[in-house]
Design a protein around this motif. Structure first.
Motif, mmCIF file in Angstrom:
data_model
loop_
_atom_site.group_PDB
_atom_site.id
_atom_site.type_symbol
_atom_site.label_atom_id
_atom_site.label_comp_id
_atom_site.label_asym_id
_atom_site.label_seq_id
_atom_site.Cartn_x
_atom_site.Cartn_y
_atom_site.Cartn_z
ATOM 1 N N LYS A 53 3.287 2.204 1.764
ATOM 2 C CA LYS A 53 1.940 1.793 2.138
ATOM 3 C C LYS A 53 0.900 2.914 1.983
ATOM 4 O O LYS A 53 -0.285 2.700 2.177
ATOM 5 C CB LYS A 53 1.931 1.279 3.589
ATOM 6 C CG LYS A 53 2.333 -0.202 3.743
ATOM 7 C CD LYS A 53 1.384 -1.104 2.967
ATOM 8 C CE LYS A 53 1.528 -2.570 3.280
ATOM 9 N NZ LYS A 53 0.829 -3.017 4.468
ATOM 10 N N VAL A 54 1.341 4.127 1.657
ATOM 11 C CA VAL A 54 0.408 5.241 1.495
ATOM 12 C C VAL A 54 -0.168 5.207 0.084
ATOM 13 O O VAL A 54 0.566 5.311 -0.901
ATOM 14 C CB VAL A 54 1.096 6.591 1.746
ATOM 15 C CG1 VAL A 54 0.152 7.751 1.435
ATOM 16 C CG2 VAL A 54 1.572 6.679 3.196
ATOM 17 N N ILE A 55 -1.506 5.073 -0.022
ATOM 18 C CA ILE A 55 -2.140 4.983 -1.344
ATOM 19 C C ILE A 55 -3.161 6.092 -1.592
ATOM 20 O O ILE A 55 -3.728 6.164 -2.678
ATOM 21 C CB ILE A 55 -2.786 3.608 -1.578
ATOM 22 C CG1 ILE A 55 -3.901 3.316 -0.565
ATOM 23 C CG2 ILE A 55 -1.727 2.498 -1.539
ATOM 24 C CD1 ILE A 55 -4.679 2.043 -0.870
ATOM 25 N N ALA A 56 -3.392 6.955 -0.603
ATOM 26 C CA ALA A 56 -4.339 8.063 -0.803
ATOM 27 C C ALA A 56 -4.039 9.183 0.186
ATOM 28 O O ALA A 56 -3.355 8.975 1.192
ATOM 29 C CB ALA A 56 -5.780 7.587 -0.637
ATOM 30 N N GLU A 104 2.294 -0.688 8.338
ATOM 31 C CA GLU A 104 3.581 -1.358 8.188
ATOM 32 C C GLU A 104 3.687 -2.612 9.052
ATOM 33 O O GLU A 104 4.583 -3.430 8.860
ATOM 34 C CB GLU A 104 4.714 -0.377 8.496
ATOM 35 C CG GLU A 104 4.879 0.671 7.389
ATOM 36 C CD GLU A 104 5.944 1.707 7.679
ATOM 37 O OE1 GLU A 104 6.366 1.811 8.861
ATOM 38 O OE2 GLU A 104 6.344 2.425 6.739
ATOM 39 N N GLN A 105 2.735 -2.780 9.980
ATOM 40 C CA GLN A 105 2.710 -3.983 10.815
ATOM 41 C C GLN A 105 1.857 -5.099 10.221
ATOM 42 O O GLN A 105 2.008 -6.260 10.604
ATOM 43 C CB GLN A 105 2.159 -3.645 12.208
ATOM 44 C CG GLN A 105 2.986 -2.683 13.022
ATOM 45 C CD GLN A 105 2.299 -2.348 14.336
ATOM 46 O OE1 GLN A 105 1.795 -3.225 15.036
ATOM 47 N NE2 GLN A 105 2.258 -1.063 14.664
ATOM 48 N N TYR A 106 0.949 -4.743 9.328
ATOM 49 C CA TYR A 106 -0.008 -5.717 8.787
ATOM 50 C C TYR A 106 -0.014 -5.649 7.260
ATOM 51 O O TYR A 106 -0.271 -4.594 6.686
ATOM 52 C CB TYR A 106 -1.423 -5.436 9.309
ATOM 53 C CG TYR A 106 -1.573 -5.577 10.797
ATOM 54 C CD1 TYR A 106 -1.931 -6.801 11.367
ATOM 55 C CD2 TYR A 106 -1.363 -4.498 11.652
ATOM 56 C CE1 TYR A 106 -2.072 -6.947 12.740
ATOM 57 C CE2 TYR A 106 -1.507 -4.624 13.021
ATOM 58 C CZ TYR A 106 -1.860 -5.852 13.560
ATOM 59 O OH TYR A 106 -2.005 -5.982 14.925
ATOM 60 N N GLU A 107 0.203 -6.780 6.613
ATOM 61 C CA GLU A 107 0.302 -6.828 5.163
ATOM 62 C C GLU A 107 -0.987 -6.361 4.491
ATOM 63 O O GLU A 107 -0.942 -5.735 3.423
ATOM 64 C CB GLU A 107 0.652 -8.255 4.722
ATOM 65 C CG GLU A 107 0.998 -8.389 3.248
ATOM 66 C CD GLU A 107 -0.223 -8.529 2.358
ATOM 67 O OE1 GLU A 107 -0.136 -8.119 1.175
ATOM 68 O OE2 GLU A 107 -1.253 -9.046 2.830
ATOM 69 N N PHE A 108 -2.150 -6.658 5.087
ATOM 70 C CA PHE A 108 -3.435 -6.376 4.447
ATOM 71 C C PHE A 108 -3.936 -4.945 4.694
ATOM 72 O O PHE A 108 -5.029 -4.583 4.259
ATOM 73 C CB PHE A 108 -4.501 -7.385 4.898
ATOM 74 C CG PHE A 108 -4.893 -7.276 6.346
ATOM 75 C CD1 PHE A 108 -6.042 -6.599 6.716
ATOM 76 C CD2 PHE A 108 -4.118 -7.868 7.341
ATOM 77 C CE1 PHE A 108 -6.423 -6.505 8.049
ATOM 78 C CE2 PHE A 108 -4.482 -7.772 8.669
ATOM 79 C CZ PHE A 108 -5.638 -7.085 9.030
ATOM 80 N N LEU A 109 -3.133 -4.141 5.392
ATOM 81 C CA LEU A 109 -3.520 -2.762 5.683
ATOM 82 C C LEU A 109 -2.770 -1.780 4.788
ATOM 83 O O LEU A 109 -1.567 -1.926 4.555
ATOM 84 C CB LEU A 109 -3.192 -2.416 7.136
ATOM 85 C CG LEU A 109 -4.224 -2.730 8.221
ATOM 86 C CD1 LEU A 109 -3.650 -2.382 9.586
ATOM 87 C CD2 LEU A 109 -5.498 -1.955 7.998
ATOM 88 N N TYR A 110 -3.498 -0.781 4.301
ATOM 89 C CA TYR A 110 -2.913 0.351 3.593
ATOM 90 C C TYR A 110 -3.253 1.618 4.369
ATOM 91 O O TYR A 110 -4.102 1.595 5.270
ATOM 92 C CB TYR A 110 -3.434 0.427 2.161
ATOM 93 C CG TYR A 110 -2.966 -0.710 1.298
ATOM 94 C CD1 TYR A 110 -1.790 -0.614 0.556
ATOM 95 C CD2 TYR A 110 -3.682 -1.902 1.253
ATOM 96 C CE1 TYR A 110 -1.348 -1.682 -0.218
ATOM 97 C CE2 TYR A 110 -3.247 -2.972 0.486
ATOM 98 C CZ TYR A 110 -2.080 -2.857 -0.252
ATOM 99 O OH TYR A 110 -1.636 -3.907 -1.013
#
Length: 260
Positions: A78-81, A43-49
């Motif tokens: 942001k949770v994808i797996a 949630e702090q970094y756009e490129f992180l999931y």
């Protein structure tokens, strides 16, 4: 992981500088009590999931309250797996029957959440016991869902990879594909279809050659791409581009897929 507490932002900047556009941070943390650790970072970094899950090492600590928390965390954007989850018969930090019970429970929760899974599978020395159990449980409790998943940090044989591919899984290769004793992994990396392959670091562990023995970090994933490229007769950039496309396609990140 505490290994990055002193320089986490600098480490992520090095990843960007190395050309890495997207990172999936594994959220099993240190088990119950830190189940949202990857979400807080993503949630702090756009490129992180982020992923969520209870690792087999901590299976003995899992409670109904933890499963309820995971079910709620699964709804975060942001949770994808769901992972990494599975079986670890090498360290046996949790009893094997407990590992299997917690694994099955999380397979059920991931199906309800409609999330693919990230699998950790490590057998005991010179054995395939965990692979046989893991693939059997996946076939029984997961394959019918059609949601697929990722075999993380693949260490098995070609036959294990093929059984997972048949169930809709991606196969992810880490720094150990560069190790002198990693010939079985390299053989698998030659066989897995290029459109079903991912690369990773397993940071902070398994730093690839020439960084072996150091703390691993995401920027080192280039060495994994280089090794896989050598095995497949392709450039480091070719493997990086192909595995990025695979990642975006698998997770339906269409905007990112269309940008490359």
């Amino acid at each position: 992981m505490e290994q990055f507490d002193s320089d986490r932002s600098a480490m992520l900047q090095r990843a960007n500088d190395a050309g890495i556009e997207t990172i999936l941070a594994i959220g099993s943390g240190t088990g119950p009590g830190s189940l949202d650790c990857a979400i807080r970072l993503a949630e702090q970094y756009e490129f992180l999931y982020a992923t969520i899950g209870i690792h087999p090492h901590e299976a003995k600590l899992a409670s109904d309250t933890d499963f309820e928390e995971l079910a709620q965390l699964a709804k975060r954007p942001k949770v994808i797996a769901w992972g990494e989850i599975g079986l670890d018969y090498f360290y046996d930090h949790s009893p094997r029957d407990v590992q299997q019970q917690v694994f099955i429970k999380q397979l059920q929760l991931a199906q309800v959440a409609r999330l693919p899974i990230v699998i950790h599978c490590r057998p005991s020395d010179h054995n395939e016991d965990a692979w046989l159990d893991c693939l059997k449980l996946l076939n029984e409790h997961w394959a019918p869902s059609g949601l697929g998943g990722i075999l993380h940090c693949f260490t098995g044989a070609g036959e294990h990879a093929q059984r997972a591919l048949d169930m809709g899984f991606m196969i992810s290769f880490a720094g150990n594909v560069t190790f002198p004793k990693g010939q079985q992994i390299r053989e698998a990396a030659k066989q897995v279809p290029l459109d079903r392959m991912l690369i990773e670091t397993d940071s902070p562990f398994l730093a690839p050659v020439p960084h072996r023995g150091k703390r691993n970090e995401p920027s080192f994933v280039k060495e994994v791409a280089r090794q896989v490229g050598e095995l497949r007769g392709l450039s480091t950039e070719d493997i990086g581009l192909q595995t990025a496309k695979n990642f975006y396609r698998f997770f339906s990140l269409r905007e990112k897929l269309n940008s490359i």
